[in-house]
Design an enzyme around this catalytic site. Structure first.
Site, PDB file in Angstrom:
ATOM      1  N   LYS A  52       0.845  -1.210   0.000  1.00  0.00           N
ATOM      2  CA  LYS A  52       0.000   0.000   0.000  1.00  0.00           C
ATOM      3  C   LYS A  52       0.872   1.248   0.000  1.00  0.00           C
ATOM      4  O   LYS A  52       0.585   2.219  -0.700  1.00  0.00           O
ATOM      5  CB  LYS A  52      -0.933  -0.019   1.226  1.00  0.00           C
ATOM      6  CG  LYS A  52      -2.014  -1.098   1.121  1.00  0.00           C
ATOM      7  CD  LYS A  52      -2.761  -1.346   2.425  1.00  0.00           C
ATOM      8  CE  LYS A  52      -3.655  -2.573   2.315  1.00  0.00           C
ATOM      9  NZ  LYS A  52      -4.312  -2.941   3.567  1.00  0.00           N
ATOM     10  N   GLN A  96      -4.387  -1.947   9.709  1.00  0.00           N
ATOM     11  CA  GLN A  96      -4.234  -3.264   9.080  1.00  0.00           C
ATOM     12  C   GLN A  96      -4.772  -4.359  10.013  1.00  0.00           C
ATOM     13  O   GLN A  96      -4.390  -4.433  11.178  1.00  0.00           O
ATOM     14  CB  GLN A  96      -2.751  -3.513   8.743  1.00  0.00           C
ATOM     15  CG  GLN A  96      -2.494  -4.782   7.974  1.00  0.00           C
ATOM     16  CD  GLN A  96      -3.126  -4.772   6.568  1.00  0.00           C
ATOM     17  OE1 GLN A  96      -3.040  -3.786   5.844  1.00  0.00           O
ATOM     18  NE2 GLN A  96      -3.754  -5.872   6.194  1.00  0.00           N
ATOM     19  N   ASP A 119     -11.011   2.336   4.185  1.00  0.00           N
ATOM     20  CA  ASP A 119     -11.246   0.890   4.041  1.00  0.00           C
ATOM     21  C   ASP A 119     -12.744   0.599   3.935  1.00  0.00           C
ATOM     22  O   ASP A 119     -13.137  -0.515   3.572  1.00  0.00           O
ATOM     23  CB  ASP A 119     -10.690   0.126   5.260  1.00  0.00           C
ATOM     24  CG  ASP A 119      -9.296  -0.436   5.001  1.00  0.00           C
ATOM     25  OD1 ASP A 119      -8.949  -0.639   3.815  1.00  0.00           O
ATOM     26  OD2 ASP A 119      -8.570  -0.688   5.985  1.00  0.00           O
TER      27      ASP A 119
END
Ligand code: NAP
Length: 290
Positions: A52, A96, A119
């Site tokens: 990312k 994460q 997200d």
């Protein structure tokens, strides 16, 4: 059979984003900024986060990684999230997953401000997505829809069978594919570990999205001719012939399925790169929304 090339498609989208960022900055705008939080030393999580960060650099975003030891308390982690929520320079914030067992993932996701939740995991954004309202759509489902769209795969009126009902992949996909939209407008069946005789459903499917995390689960004799196949699975399987000591396996047995499929995503190079670029799309959107 057509390969749904997620690598080439994501490269094209990355170039488009990079161009938009260049123009934005040239016109005096702020460079989008994505912050990632990584807790602990899980190997796969570290790889995902560095991919990312690399994508941010490729499209011209600023990125910051905050790393914490696995022992961090939930309170400390949430305090950090609240601090980032208040930082006006930050457009998008991701934590994460998975997190260590002593940390409640729901509490952590709820702490992220919905306007920075690129997200798309915050309940407010999940609710909007379910209603078909504009919001951040989770990266993997968004990437799959975008890939189907880029290849002009017809979805309207089709039977889409999704294997897996996780909150980050299967469930949002089931919502999105059933919305009166394009891609979408499907009749959707969700299968999970308690579904009996899965091949009864997969044989009736026009589109199968396999997201269960079981290497080579879907075999050629479980599908009909002409089915569209999307393989979300990524499992690390030990392989002494590889430098890394493992290889990546999808949930689809490509060799037996591909000859019967009309379209199919490879692993690697299918859904994975589309997921990462979708996070970039969401971050740009977050930056534009300011
Ligand atoms: P997850 O949270 O473990 O969920 C797996 C789902 O599959 C669950 O709903 C489970 O059912 C179902 N399942 C497991 N075994 C099954 C079986 N034998 N038959 C039918 N259903 C079964 O996984 P996830 O996070 O959704 O990820 C799924 C896979 O996609 C993993 O390989 C993951 O690494 C990969 N992934 C890839 C990307 C990408 O960018 N390419 C992104 C995210 C995830 P129950 O609900 O009954 O337990």
């Amino acid at each position: 059979m057509v390969i749904l090339d997620g690598k080439a498609t994501s490269d094209k989208i990355k170039q488009e984003i990079a161009q938009m960022v260049k123009e934005k900055v040239a016109n005096g705008g702020k460079r989008p900024h994505l912050v990632a939080i990584l807790v602990g030393n899980d190997g796969a999580s570290q790889t995902y986060v560095s991919n990312k960060e690399r994508a941010c650099a490729q499209v011209g975003f600023n990125s910051t990684l905050h790393r914490f030891p696995a022992e961090i308390t939930q309170e400390e982690l949430i305090n950090k999230i609240v601090e980032i929520n208040h930082n006006n320079d930050v457009d998008g914030l991701i934590v994460q997953l998975p997190l260590p067992d002593h940390i409640d993932e729901d509490a952590v996701i709820n702490a992220i401000h919905p306007s920075k939740d690129v997200d798309g995991f915050h309940p407010e954004n999940v609710g909007k997505m379910t209603l078909g309202l504009p919001t951040f759509v989770p990266a993997t489902p968004y990437g799959i829809l975008r890939l189907l769209e880029e290849y002009g795969v017809e979805t309207s009126g089709k039977h889409c069978v999704i294997i897996g009902r996780s909150n980050i992949v299967g469930r949002p996909l089931a919502n999105l594919m059933s919305l009166k939209d394009n891609p979408g407008n499907c009749t959707v069946t969700i299968c999970h570990s308690n579904t009996k005789n899965i091949d009864n459903y997969t044989k009736q499917a026009d589109i199968i999205i396999a997201a269960l995390g079981s290497p080579r689960f879907l075999k050629g004799d479980m599908i009909s001719e002409g089915t569209v196949i999307v393989d979300v699975g990524i499992t690390r399987v030990a392989d002494a012939t590889k430098k890394t000591g493992y290889r990546l396996e999808g949930d689809v047995d490509f060799d037996s399925v591909a000859p019967k499929a009309s379209y199919i995503t490879p692993v690697p190079g299918g859904v994975g790169p589309m997921t990462i670029v979708s996070l970039m799309v969401n971050t740009l959107k977050a930056a534009e929304g300011k």
